[in-house]
Design a protein around this motif. Structure first.
Motif, PDB file in Angstrom:
ATOM      1  N   THR A  57      -5.064  -6.849  -4.831  1.00 24.90           N
ATOM      2  CA  THR A  57      -5.146  -4.959  -4.947  1.00 24.90           C
ATOM      3  C   THR A  57      -5.747  -4.628  -6.030  1.00 24.90           C
ATOM      4  O   THR A  57      -6.742  -3.505  -6.168  1.00 24.90           O
ATOM      5  CB  THR A  57      -3.625  -4.269  -4.025  1.00 24.90           C
ATOM      6  OG1 THR A  57      -3.380  -5.076  -2.425  1.00 24.90           O
ATOM      7  CG2 THR A  57      -3.853  -2.950  -4.002  1.00 24.90           C
ATOM      8  N   GLU A 102       1.987  -0.221   0.541  1.00 22.18           N
ATOM      9  CA  GLU A 102       2.146  -2.174   0.856  1.00 22.18           C
ATOM     10  C   GLU A 102       3.768  -2.454   0.376  1.00 22.18           C
ATOM     11  O   GLU A 102       3.876  -3.170   0.651  1.00 22.18           O
ATOM     12  CB  GLU A 102       1.131  -3.004  -0.213  1.00 22.18           C
ATOM     13  CG  GLU A 102       0.907  -3.894  -0.297  1.00 22.18           C
ATOM     14  CD  GLU A 102       0.305  -5.190  -1.754  1.00 22.18           C
ATOM     15  OE1 GLU A 102       0.943  -5.392  -2.737  1.00 22.18           O
ATOM     16  OE2 GLU A 102      -1.282  -4.747  -1.140  1.00 22.18           O
ATOM     17  N   VAL A 127      -2.755   3.102  -0.912  1.00 20.81           N
ATOM     18  CA  VAL A 127      -2.358   1.592  -0.876  1.00 20.81           C
ATOM     19  C   VAL A 127      -1.032   0.487  -1.345  1.00 20.81           C
ATOM     20  O   VAL A 127      -0.690  -0.310  -0.774  1.00 20.81           O
ATOM     21  CB  VAL A 127      -4.040   0.562  -0.818  1.00 20.81           C
ATOM     22  CG1 VAL A 127      -3.738  -1.057  -1.122  1.00 20.81           C
ATOM     23  CG2 VAL A 127      -5.084   1.146  -0.452  1.00 20.81           C
TER      24      VAL A 127
END
Length: 86
Positions: free
Chosen positions: A14, A75, A71
């Protein structure tokens, strides 16, 4: 141990993905908006097109940063929930 390794790999992917976006997207949009939108379509001068293309690049940086935070938050909370259920 293996669960932490998968979590670390996912986090690193990521981070690398958003790092690549942070480098390529603002620079690409700066030059393409300057050449094609502001100078080509609107017929602006060089000086004006630099200014507006810089605004496009700065807005793009902020959008990428906001997406990264979103994100990363999702996560992290997902990993926390998965660890909590065990």
């Amino acid at each position: 141990y293996f669960r932490n390794e998968g979590s670390l790999t996912s986090t690193l992917r990521t981070l690398l993905f958003f790092t690549a976006l942070m480098i390529t997207l603002p620079v690409g949009l700066y030059f393409s908006s300057k050449a094609y939108i502001f100078e080509g379509t609107f017929g602006m001068s060089d000086r004006d097109s630099y200014f507006y293309a810089a605004i496009v690049a700065v807005v793009t940086v902020h959008v990428v940063l906001a997406l990264f935070v979103y994100v990363a938050w999702n996560e992290g909370s997902r990993q926390w929930r998965e660890g909590k259920q065990d």
